[in-house]
Design a protein around this motif. Structure first.
Motif, PDB file in Angstrom:
ATOM      1  N   VAL A   1       0.808  -1.203  -0.049  1.00 17.24           N
ATOM      2  CA  VAL A   1       0.013  -0.004   0.017  1.00 17.24           C
ATOM      3  C   VAL A   1       0.991   1.167   0.151  1.00 17.24           C
ATOM      4  CG1 VAL A   1      -1.536   1.600   1.114  1.00 17.24           C
ATOM      5  CG2 VAL A   1      -1.928  -1.256   1.089  1.00 17.24           C
ATOM      6  N   ARG A   2       1.833   1.306   0.838  1.00 17.50           N
ATOM      7  CA  ARG A   2       2.697   2.447   0.977  1.00 17.50           C
ATOM      8  C   ARG A   2       3.482   2.650  -0.608  1.00 17.50           C
ATOM      9  NH1 ARG A   2       8.023   2.498   4.918  1.00 17.50           N
ATOM     10  NH2 ARG A   2       8.284   0.909   3.577  1.00 17.50           N
ATOM     11  N   TYR A   3       4.032   1.572  -1.119  1.00 21.73           N
ATOM     12  CA  TYR A   3       4.522   1.587  -2.497  1.00 21.73           C
ATOM     13  C   TYR A   3       3.608   2.216  -3.447  1.00 21.73           C
ATOM     14  CZ  TYR A   3       9.001   0.414  -0.532  1.00 21.73           C
ATOM     15  OH  TYR A   3      10.113   0.363   0.201  1.00 21.73           O
ATOM     16  N   LEU A   4       2.070   1.804  -3.450  1.00 25.11           N
ATOM     17  CA  LEU A   4       1.349   2.160  -4.435  1.00 25.11           C
ATOM     18  C   LEU A   4       0.876   3.679  -4.270  1.00 25.11           C
ATOM     19  CD1 LEU A   4      -1.239  -0.996  -4.283  1.00 25.11           C
ATOM     20  CD2 LEU A   4       0.037  -0.079  -6.403  1.00 25.11           C
ATOM     21  N   PHE A   5       0.968   4.151  -2.925  1.00 25.41           N
ATOM     22  CA  PHE A   5       0.460   5.529  -2.653  1.00 25.41           C
ATOM     23  C   PHE A   5       1.779   6.231  -3.159  1.00 25.41           C
ATOM     24  CE2 PHE A   5      -0.292   8.851   0.254  1.00 25.41           C
ATOM     25  CZ  PHE A   5      -1.426   9.349  -0.171  1.00 25.41           C
ATOM     26  N   PHE A   6       2.819   5.646  -3.006  1.00 26.33           N
ATOM     27  CA  PHE A   6       4.270   6.406  -3.540  1.00 26.33           C
ATOM     28  C   PHE A   6       4.046   6.630  -5.084  1.00 26.33           C
ATOM     29  CE2 PHE A   6       8.467   6.406  -5.343  1.00 26.33           C
ATOM     30  CZ  PHE A   6       8.792   7.364  -4.865  1.00 26.33           C
ATOM     31  N   SER A   7       3.640   5.520  -5.747  1.00 25.15           N
ATOM     32  CA  SER A   7       3.537   5.641  -7.222  1.00 25.15           C
ATOM     33  C   SER A   7       2.532   6.462  -7.613  1.00 25.15           C
ATOM     34  CB  SER A   7       3.442   4.106  -7.650  1.00 25.15           C
ATOM     35  OG  SER A   7       4.518   3.276  -7.446  1.00 25.15           O
ATOM     36  N   PHE A   8       1.180   6.563  -6.864  1.00 25.53           N
ATOM     37  CA  PHE A   8       0.317   7.383  -7.169  1.00 25.53           C
ATOM     38  C   PHE A   8       0.565   8.952  -7.181  1.00 25.53           C
ATOM     39  CE2 PHE A   8      -3.682   9.663  -5.867  1.00 25.53           C
ATOM     40  CZ  PHE A   8      -4.494   9.293  -7.168  1.00 25.53           C
ATOM     41  N   ASN A   9       1.233   9.070  -6.055  1.00 24.75           N
ATOM     42  CA  ASN A   9       1.858  10.539  -5.780  1.00 24.75           C
ATOM     43  C   ASN A   9       2.904  10.872  -6.677  1.00 24.75           C
ATOM     44  OD1 ASN A   9       0.208  11.759  -3.527  1.00 24.75           O
ATOM     45  ND2 ASN A   9       1.024   9.888  -2.452  1.00 24.75           N
ATOM     46  N   LEU A  10       3.733   9.974  -7.161  1.00 29.10           N
ATOM     47  CA  LEU A  10       4.910  10.235  -8.128  1.00 29.10           C
ATOM     48  C   LEU A  10       4.183  10.482  -9.340  1.00 29.10           C
ATOM     49  CD1 LEU A  10       7.862  10.372  -8.708  1.00 29.10           C
ATOM     50  CD2 LEU A  10       7.744   7.932  -9.399  1.00 29.10           C
ATOM     51  N   LEU A  11       3.044   9.814 -10.131  1.00 23.49           N
ATOM     52  CA  LEU A  11       2.309  10.298 -11.188  1.00 23.49           C
ATOM     53  C   LEU A  11       1.880  11.828 -10.899  1.00 23.49           C
ATOM     54  CD1 LEU A  11       0.375   7.032 -12.053  1.00 23.49           C
ATOM     55  CD2 LEU A  11       2.173   7.914 -12.989  1.00 23.49           C
ATOM     56  N   PHE A  12       1.226  12.059  -9.975  1.00 29.97           N
ATOM     57  CA  PHE A  12       0.875  13.563  -9.586  1.00 29.97           C
ATOM     58  C   PHE A  12       2.087  14.476  -9.742  1.00 29.97           C
ATOM     59  CE2 PHE A  12      -3.114  12.270  -7.824  1.00 29.97           C
ATOM     60  CZ  PHE A  12      -3.904  12.918  -8.417  1.00 29.97           C
ATOM     61  N   PHE A  13       3.162  14.180  -9.287  1.00 30.70           N
ATOM     62  CA  PHE A  13       4.321  14.835  -9.394  1.00 30.70           C
ATOM     63  C   PHE A  13       4.759  15.075 -10.662  1.00 30.70           C
ATOM     64  CE2 PHE A  13       8.986  15.360  -9.043  1.00 30.70           C
ATOM     65  CZ  PHE A  13       9.236  16.619  -8.262  1.00 30.70           C
TER      66      PHE A  13
ATOM     67  N   ARG B   1       2.066  10.357   9.204  1.00 30.12           N
ATOM     68  CA  ARG B   1       0.915  10.431   9.149  1.00 30.12           C
ATOM     69  C   ARG B   1       0.666  12.036   9.194  1.00 30.12           C
ATOM     70  NH1 ARG B   1      -2.016   5.548  12.311  1.00 30.12           N
ATOM     71  NH2 ARG B   1      -0.830   4.088  11.477  1.00 30.12           N
ATOM     72  N   CYS B   2       1.195  12.601   9.731  1.00 31.38           N
ATOM     73  CA  CYS B   2       0.885  14.279   9.861  1.00 31.38           C
ATOM     74  C   CYS B   2       1.285  14.911   8.468  1.00 31.38           C
ATOM     75  CB  CYS B   2       2.067  14.916  11.062  1.00 31.38           C
ATOM     76  SG  CYS B   2       1.675  16.729  11.009  1.00 31.38           S
ATOM     77  N   LEU B   3       2.319  14.530   7.913  1.00 34.42           N
ATOM     78  CA  LEU B   3       2.407  14.986   6.557  1.00 34.42           C
ATOM     79  C   LEU B   3       1.330  14.559   5.531  1.00 34.42           C
ATOM     80  CD1 LEU B   3       4.370  16.690   4.551  1.00 34.42           C
ATOM     81  CD2 LEU B   3       5.654  14.368   4.163  1.00 34.42           C
ATOM     82  N   LEU B   4       0.876  13.427   5.653  1.00 35.87           N
ATOM     83  CA  LEU B   4      -0.173  12.830   4.725  1.00 35.87           C
ATOM     84  C   LEU B   4      -1.314  13.511   5.064  1.00 35.87           C
ATOM     85  CD1 LEU B   4       0.835   9.051   4.317  1.00 35.87           C
ATOM     86  CD2 LEU B   4       1.100  11.048   2.675  1.00 35.87           C
ATOM     87  N   ALA B   5      -1.716  13.597   6.376  1.00 37.51           N
ATOM     88  CA  ALA B   5      -3.175  14.008   6.641  1.00 37.51           C
ATOM     89  C   ALA B   5      -3.436  15.437   6.631  1.00 37.51           C
ATOM     90  CB  ALA B   5      -3.427  13.635   8.153  1.00 37.51           C
ATOM     91  N   VAL B   6      -2.339  16.269   7.097  1.00 39.95           N
ATOM     92  CA  VAL B   6      -2.522  17.789   7.112  1.00 39.95           C
ATOM     93  C   VAL B   6      -2.445  18.310   5.693  1.00 39.95           C
ATOM     94  CG1 VAL B   6      -2.019  19.791   8.082  1.00 39.95           C
ATOM     95  CG2 VAL B   6      -2.026  18.024   9.492  1.00 39.95           C
ATOM     96  N   PHE B   7      -1.189  18.124   5.253  1.00 39.70           N
ATOM     97  CA  PHE B   7      -0.752  18.712   3.915  1.00 39.70           C
ATOM     98  C   PHE B   7      -1.435  18.368   2.803  1.00 39.70           C
ATOM     99  CE2 PHE B   7       2.745  19.947   6.814  1.00 39.70           C
ATOM    100  CZ  PHE B   7       2.556  21.270   6.846  1.00 39.70           C
ATOM    101  N   PHE B   8      -1.303  16.872   2.621  1.00 42.15           N
ATOM    102  CA  PHE B   8      -1.564  16.119   1.449  1.00 42.15           C
ATOM    103  C   PHE B   8      -3.085  15.814   1.104  1.00 42.15           C
ATOM    104  CE2 PHE B   8      -2.347  12.143  -1.129  1.00 42.15           C
ATOM    105  CZ  PHE B   8      -1.812  12.925  -2.322  1.00 42.15           C
TER     106      PHE B   8
ATOM    107  N   LEU C   1       4.836  16.138  -1.875  1.00 38.01           N
ATOM    108  CA  LEU C   1       4.551  15.940  -0.188  1.00 38.01           C
ATOM    109  C   LEU C   1       3.992  14.520   0.006  1.00 38.01           C
ATOM    110  CD1 LEU C   1       3.241  19.463   0.968  1.00 38.01           C
ATOM    111  CD2 LEU C   1       5.415  18.393   1.438  1.00 38.01           C
ATOM    112  N   GLY C   2       3.136  14.161  -0.950  1.00 39.88           N
ATOM    113  CA  GLY C   2       2.617  12.877  -0.910  1.00 39.88           C
ATOM    114  C   GLY C   2       3.530  11.624  -0.956  1.00 39.88           C
ATOM    115  N   CYS C   3       4.585  12.091  -1.872  1.00 37.39           N
ATOM    116  CA  CYS C   3       5.774  11.131  -2.209  1.00 37.39           C
ATOM    117  C   CYS C   3       6.563  10.872  -0.737  1.00 37.39           C
ATOM    118  CB  CYS C   3       6.320  11.288  -3.177  1.00 37.39           C
ATOM    119  SG  CYS C   3       5.939  11.192  -4.956  1.00 37.39           S
ATOM    120  N   CYS C   4       6.959  12.001  -0.188  1.00 36.15           N
ATOM    121  CA  CYS C   4       7.458  12.096   1.030  1.00 36.15           C
ATOM    122  C   CYS C   4       6.934  11.391   2.283  1.00 36.15           C
ATOM    123  CB  CYS C   4       8.021  13.324   1.351  1.00 36.15           C
ATOM    124  SG  CYS C   4       9.235  14.136   0.313  1.00 36.15           S
ATOM    125  N   GLY C   5       5.446  11.681   2.342  1.00 35.93           N
ATOM    126  CA  GLY C   5       4.682  11.172   3.374  1.00 35.93           C
ATOM    127  C   GLY C   5       4.690   9.732   3.193  1.00 35.93           C
ATOM    128  N   ALA C   6       4.564   9.186   1.908  1.00 28.34           N
ATOM    129  CA  ALA C   6       4.375   7.863   1.806  1.00 28.34           C
ATOM    130  C   ALA C   6       5.722   6.962   2.200  1.00 28.34           C
ATOM    131  CB  ALA C   6       3.886   7.545   0.395  1.00 28.34           C
TER     132      ALA C   6
END
Length: 135
Positions: A7-19, A76-83, A66-71
């Protein structure tokens, strides 16, 4: 524990596509703004849209990063608050821009559509040779 890594690497990949998408869109929109004459951009018609595209793509690039870094760091703070908050605010902003764009339709766009539709006459108004060929 293996499922959380997936899940973490899928979330990273998803955010990498946004980046990457934000980077490409930002580069193309800055290129279009700098070469206004090549893309027939004037100050009256599309320059505000290009400026808005630059802002939205820059924000998308930042949230993707920010999503890539948080993943990767499981922060959790980076993911919840900022992302998530940022994505929600961007969604509301894009929705508002879409509604404003739909409500403020330009006269020139309506004229172009009307002119194009007038060129598409019904078959009964075409020359008789064309009607015979169509049947």
């Amino acid at each position: 524990m293996a499922a959380s890594n997936v899940v973490r690497y899928l979330f990273f990949s998803f955010n990498l596509l946004f980046f990457v998408g934000g980077s490409i869109t930002l580069g193309l929109s800055v290129h279009a703004r700098n070469n206004k004459l090549d893309y027939q951009i004037t100050d009256d018609n599309t320059l505000p849209a290009v400026n808005l595209l630059i802002v939205i793509s820059a924000v998308t690039l930042i949230f993707g990063f920010l999503g890539c870094c948080g993943a990767i760091r499981n922060n959790r703070c980076l993911l919840a608050v900022f992302f998530f908050t940022g994505l929600f605010l961007m969604f509301l902003m894009m929705l508002a821009v879409g509604i404003l764009g739909a409500l403020s339709s330009t006269v020139t766009a309506q004229e172009v559509v009307t002119e194009s539709l007038q060129q598409l006459l019904p078959l009964s108004q075409q020359p008789k040779t064309l009607i015979r060929a169509a049947l």
